[in-house]
Design a protein around this motif. Sequence first.
Motif, PDB file in Angstrom:
ATOM      1  N   ARG A  89       0.827  -1.204   0.000  1.00 14.14           N
ATOM      2  CA  ARG A  89       0.000   0.000   0.000  1.00 14.14           C
ATOM      3  C   ARG A  89       0.868   1.264   0.000  1.00 14.14           C
ATOM      4  NH1 ARG A  89      -5.320  -0.080   1.164  1.00 14.14           N
ATOM      5  NH2 ARG A  89      -6.285  -2.013   1.908  1.00 14.14           N
ATOM      6  N   TYR A  90       0.421   2.270  -0.764  1.00 17.72           N
ATOM      7  CA  TYR A  90       0.988   3.603  -0.644  1.00 17.72           C
ATOM      8  C   TYR A  90       0.225   4.428   0.372  1.00 17.72           C
ATOM      9  CZ  TYR A  90       4.080   2.849  -4.598  1.00 17.72           C
ATOM     10  OH  TYR A  90       5.079   2.375  -5.419  1.00 17.72           O
ATOM     11  N   PHE A  91      -0.983   3.993   0.691  1.00 17.31           N
ATOM     12  CA  PHE A  91      -1.800   4.620   1.738  1.00 17.31           C
ATOM     13  C   PHE A  91      -2.154   3.524   2.748  1.00 17.31           C
ATOM     14  CE2 PHE A  91      -2.565   6.986  -2.162  1.00 17.31           C
ATOM     15  CZ  PHE A  91      -2.271   8.280  -1.769  1.00 17.31           C
ATOM     16  N   ALA A  92      -1.618   3.642   3.936  1.00 14.75           N
ATOM     17  CA  ALA A  92      -1.780   2.588   4.942  1.00 14.75           C
ATOM     18  C   ALA A  92      -3.237   2.424   5.333  1.00 14.75           C
ATOM     19  CB  ALA A  92      -0.940   2.913   6.173  1.00 14.75           C
ATOM     20  N   SER A  93      -3.574   1.238   5.777  1.00 11.03           N
ATOM     21  CA  SER A  93      -4.939   0.959   6.240  1.00 11.03           C
ATOM     22  C   SER A  93      -5.038   1.078   7.757  1.00 11.03           C
ATOM     23  CB  SER A  93      -5.370  -0.444   5.804  1.00 11.03           C
ATOM     24  OG  SER A  93      -4.576  -1.426   6.452  1.00 11.03           O
TER      25      SER A  93
ATOM     26  N   MET B  43     -10.375 -11.091  11.209  1.00 12.73           N
ATOM     27  CA  MET B  43      -8.980 -11.173  10.777  1.00 12.73           C
ATOM     28  C   MET B  43      -8.117 -10.345  11.709  1.00 12.73           C
ATOM     29  SD  MET B  43      -9.196  -8.747   7.407  1.00 12.73           S
ATOM     30  CE  MET B  43      -9.696  -7.028   7.565  1.00 12.73           C
ATOM     31  N   GLU B  44      -6.823 -10.539  11.612  1.00 16.34           N
ATOM     32  CA  GLU B  44      -5.878  -9.858  12.491  1.00 16.34           C
ATOM     33  C   GLU B  44      -4.645  -9.470  11.698  1.00 16.34           C
ATOM     34  OE1 GLU B  44      -3.253 -10.738  16.561  1.00 16.34           O
ATOM     35  OE2 GLU B  44      -4.414 -12.334  15.587  1.00 16.34           O
ATOM     36  N   MET B  45      -4.194  -8.233  11.899  1.00 19.62           N
ATOM     37  CA  MET B  45      -2.926  -7.820  11.293  1.00 19.62           C
ATOM     38  C   MET B  45      -1.784  -8.398  12.121  1.00 19.62           C
ATOM     39  SD  MET B  45      -1.263  -4.019  10.719  1.00 19.62           S
ATOM     40  CE  MET B  45      -2.424  -3.485   9.467  1.00 19.62           C
ATOM     41  N   VAL B  46      -0.954  -9.220  11.477  1.00 20.75           N
ATOM     42  CA  VAL B  46       0.102  -9.908  12.204  1.00 20.75           C
ATOM     43  C   VAL B  46       1.486  -9.332  11.919  1.00 20.75           C
ATOM     44  CG1 VAL B  46      -1.202 -12.054  12.333  1.00 20.75           C
ATOM     45  CG2 VAL B  46       0.290 -11.644  10.367  1.00 20.75           C
ATOM     46  N   ASP B  47       1.592  -8.513  10.876  1.00 26.92           N
ATOM     47  CA  ASP B  47       2.905  -7.949  10.556  1.00 26.92           C
ATOM     48  C   ASP B  47       2.718  -6.711   9.689  1.00 26.92           C
ATOM     49  OD1 ASP B  47       5.627  -7.671  10.505  1.00 26.92           O
ATOM     50  OD2 ASP B  47       5.912  -9.007   8.788  1.00 26.92           O
ATOM     51  N   VAL B  48       3.615  -5.746   9.838  1.00 32.58           N
ATOM     52  CA  VAL B  48       3.624  -4.553   8.998  1.00 32.58           C
ATOM     53  C   VAL B  48       5.063  -4.076   8.864  1.00 32.58           C
ATOM     54  CG1 VAL B  48       3.195  -3.027  10.968  1.00 32.58           C
ATOM     55  CG2 VAL B  48       2.659  -2.244   8.659  1.00 32.58           C
ATOM     56  N   ALA B  49       5.431  -3.640   7.666  1.00 31.95           N
ATOM     57  CA  ALA B  49       6.784  -3.162   7.396  1.00 31.95           C
ATOM     58  C   ALA B  49       6.708  -1.955   6.474  1.00 31.95           C
ATOM     59  CB  ALA B  49       7.639  -4.267   6.781  1.00 31.95           C
ATOM     60  N   LYS B  50       7.735  -1.118   6.527  1.00 31.72           N
ATOM     61  CA  LYS B  50       7.782   0.104   5.708  1.00 31.72           C
ATOM     62  C   LYS B  50       8.992   0.053   4.781  1.00 31.72           C
ATOM     63  CE  LYS B  50       9.141   4.042   7.477  1.00 31.72           C
ATOM     64  NZ  LYS B  50       9.187   5.308   8.269  1.00 31.72           N
ATOM     65  N   PHE B  51       8.750   0.367   3.502  1.00 30.06           N
ATOM     66  CA  PHE B  51       9.795   0.395   2.489  1.00 30.06           C
ATOM     67  C   PHE B  51       9.779   1.770   1.828  1.00 30.06           C
ATOM     68  CE2 PHE B  51       8.388  -3.886   3.085  1.00 30.06           C
ATOM     69  CZ  PHE B  51       9.538  -4.657   3.079  1.00 30.06           C
ATOM     70  N   THR B  52      10.938   2.194   1.330  1.00 33.62           N
ATOM     71  CA  THR B  52      11.057   3.505   0.695  1.00 33.62           C
ATOM     72  C   THR B  52      11.510   3.336  -0.749  1.00 33.62           C
ATOM     73  OG1 THR B  52      11.654   4.498   2.812  1.00 33.62           O
ATOM     74  CG2 THR B  52      12.108   5.788   0.827  1.00 33.62           C
ATOM     75  N   ARG B  53      10.745   3.930  -1.672  1.00 35.79           N
ATOM     76  CA  ARG B  53      11.098   3.851  -3.081  1.00 35.79           C
ATOM     77  C   ARG B  53      12.140   4.917  -3.405  1.00 35.79           C
ATOM     78  NH1 ARG B  53       6.178   3.943  -7.262  1.00 35.79           N
ATOM     79  NH2 ARG B  53       6.579   6.192  -7.102  1.00 35.79           N
TER      80      ARG B  53
ATOM     81  N   ASP C  47      12.109   7.380  -5.340  1.00 31.44           N
ATOM     82  CA  ASP C  47      11.589   8.746  -5.478  1.00 31.44           C
ATOM     83  C   ASP C  47      11.092   9.309  -4.159  1.00 31.44           C
ATOM     84  OD1 ASP C  47       9.385   7.206  -5.118  1.00 31.44           O
ATOM     85  OD2 ASP C  47       8.352   7.800  -6.954  1.00 31.44           O
ATOM     86  N   GLY C  48      11.300   8.562  -3.057  1.00 32.68           N
ATOM     87  CA  GLY C  48      10.923   9.045  -1.741  1.00 32.68           C
ATOM     88  C   GLY C  48       9.565   8.565  -1.270  1.00 32.68           C
ATOM     89  N   LYS C  49       8.767   7.956  -2.125  1.00 36.20           N
ATOM     90  CA  LYS C  49       7.458   7.472  -1.710  1.00 36.20           C
ATOM     91  C   LYS C  49       7.623   6.247  -0.805  1.00 36.20           C
ATOM     92  CE  LYS C  49       4.778   9.193  -5.616  1.00 36.20           C
ATOM     93  NZ  LYS C  49       4.016  10.144  -4.764  1.00 36.20           N
ATOM     94  N   VAL C  50       6.695   6.117   0.136  1.00 37.21           N
ATOM     95  CA  VAL C  50       6.746   5.039   1.122  1.00 37.21           C
ATOM     96  C   VAL C  50       5.773   3.947   0.722  1.00 37.21           C
ATOM     97  CG1 VAL C  50       6.366   4.406   3.530  1.00 37.21           C
ATOM     98  CG2 VAL C  50       7.451   6.601   2.955  1.00 37.21           C
TER      99      VAL C  50
ATOM    100  N   ASN D 164     -10.297  16.125  -3.220  1.00 34.38           N
ATOM    101  CA  ASN D 164      -9.412  15.780  -4.326  1.00 34.38           C
ATOM    102  C   ASN D 164      -9.473  14.289  -4.614  1.00 34.38           C
ATOM    103  OD1 ASN D 164      -8.583  18.386  -4.704  1.00 34.38           O
ATOM    104  ND2 ASN D 164      -6.409  18.023  -4.196  1.00 34.38           N
ATOM    105  N   GLU D 165      -9.391  13.955  -5.902  1.00 34.60           N
ATOM    106  CA  GLU D 165      -9.322  12.561  -6.306  1.00 34.60           C
ATOM    107  C   GLU D 165      -7.901  12.025  -6.079  1.00 34.60           C
ATOM    108  OE1 GLU D 165     -11.498  10.363  -7.774  1.00 34.60           O
ATOM    109  OE2 GLU D 165     -13.234  11.719  -7.599  1.00 34.60           O
ATOM    110  N   ILE D 166      -7.838  10.759  -5.681  1.00 35.89           N
ATOM    111  CA  ILE D 166      -6.540  10.089  -5.534  1.00 35.89           C
ATOM    112  C   ILE D 166      -6.045   9.706  -6.925  1.00 35.89           C
ATOM    113  CG2 ILE D 166      -5.330   8.076  -4.608  1.00 35.89           C
ATOM    114  CD1 ILE D 166      -6.074  10.129  -2.507  1.00 35.89           C
ATOM    115  N   ASP D 167      -4.894  10.218  -7.306  1.00 33.48           N
ATOM    116  CA  ASP D 167      -4.348   9.964  -8.639  1.00 33.48           C
ATOM    117  C   ASP D 167      -2.938   9.378  -8.492  1.00 33.48           C
ATOM    118  OD1 ASP D 167      -3.981   9.829 -11.340  1.00 33.48           O
ATOM    119  OD2 ASP D 167      -3.502  11.966 -11.583  1.00 33.48           O
ATOM    120  N   VAL D 168      -2.868   8.202  -7.904  1.00 31.29           N
ATOM    121  CA  VAL D 168      -1.602   7.501  -7.701  1.00 31.29           C
ATOM    122  C   VAL D 168      -1.733   6.107  -8.282  1.00 31.29           C
ATOM    123  CG1 VAL D 168       0.067   6.637  -6.029  1.00 31.29           C
ATOM    124  CG2 VAL D 168      -1.087   8.818  -5.626  1.00 31.29           C
TER     125      VAL D 168
END
Length: 431
Positions: free
Chosen positions: A74-78, A167-177, A179-182, A221-225
């Motif tokens: 995801r580029y936008f976390a849940s 359901m259950e969230m069991v893991d989450v990690a962050k990566f950086t592209r 161009d700086g996007k997460v 604004n519309e999401i345009d990603v």
Amino acid sequence: MQIHADSFQDQCSSSESTQLRETYNLIVSSYGLQGTITPPLDDLSALSVSDYHQPGELVYAVKNIDHVRVSLYRYFASFAVRYSDGTLAYNTLPNASEQFELLPLWIDRTNDKVYCQSDNQYYLLQFDKLKGYKFSDEPQEPEQALFPYGLSIQESFDGATFEPVEMEMVDVAKFTRDDGKVIFQEVFEADLSTSCRYLKIQIEQFPTIEYIDISGISGVNEIDVSDATMVADVTCTGPQHDQYPDGGAGLPEGITEETDEEEETKQEKSSSSSSSSSTKSSAAGSEETTTIERSSSSETTTTDSNNTSTSTSYTTNQYYFILSDENSEVMQEVFEQMGIENITKEDSDTAEDTSDGDEQDTVVSVSSDVTAAAVSGQTQTLYSDAQNGNNSSNDILLYYIIFGISLLIVLRVISLVRMPRRRPSDQEDDL
């Protein structure tokens, strides 16, 4: 993917629908996972939601599964981050050294607004030109009912009506592209019921967000990603009773598979082991011994392609019966009268019989001066003493006497019938 397998893994590298999987509003991601990503992602294959106004769906035909694991990019976390002081933040993942907790998001499907609930208050997700992504400073009451946002795992028995599962969230990690996007990788798990025959993985991306410019004027604004939300991997597992989905039966519960070397060693030990038991009796000052010796025993396991839960073991036993000389001679005469020859040879033919209960084959080998009987699934022990030997001899002698007398009577009757009749004239001549 095998529909009858107890587990499968879909790496979501193709959006094509098959008989075992259907896709809706999903396309193969192209832009989102390109370029340099730090740290590197393990898997770059994923399916992205095409139209953010509709959820993307994967539907699987499944059987014998009870657990599912879903990995998302995801580029936008849940989720939202709440720090120890109660401050809410979005699209960030603090270091492990900081104190924080992750809170789920909720969506109003009538206007696509996204909220976070904290201390029984709802805060609206916004994008501020100066502060970036954040939640409203003041609580806002939703206009309509809210639904869990981001991912929905649903199950069905008939494929028509689906019910969501916890359901259950069991893991989450962050990566950086580069161009700086997460990019966030979120992993969820859920337990399924045994009646689950269709599994739906439904993901969504909010299409609009409230926008606040520098002057404080708000709008939408519309999401345009491109490729904002992607499903990367779906893994299902089930009970391990079906270990051979390609055919053949699994081992019975509690029995482990053996390697060829272990099986060979087991057979060598089995063939070299022997046990014996003897019964002794004494009569009229003489002693006779009847010995039953089991020379070897081997066991094999076979599988039936139509049998998916059990296997059948067949045990082969060889027995040698050593009787007294007197009993052996009497039994030998009886077999000769019955037309059986060479019964005393060292390696005789094998007698086999199969029972419906234990399905065991008992093989009886007869050696020199040996007689034996075979019963499926059982072992016959022959006891011998002087009295039994005398009774057997008397019975055989009586049999011979009766047979001889009967034979003489039959021959006499035949001779009388075949004698020519004498005419009266002959009788007169004799007078």
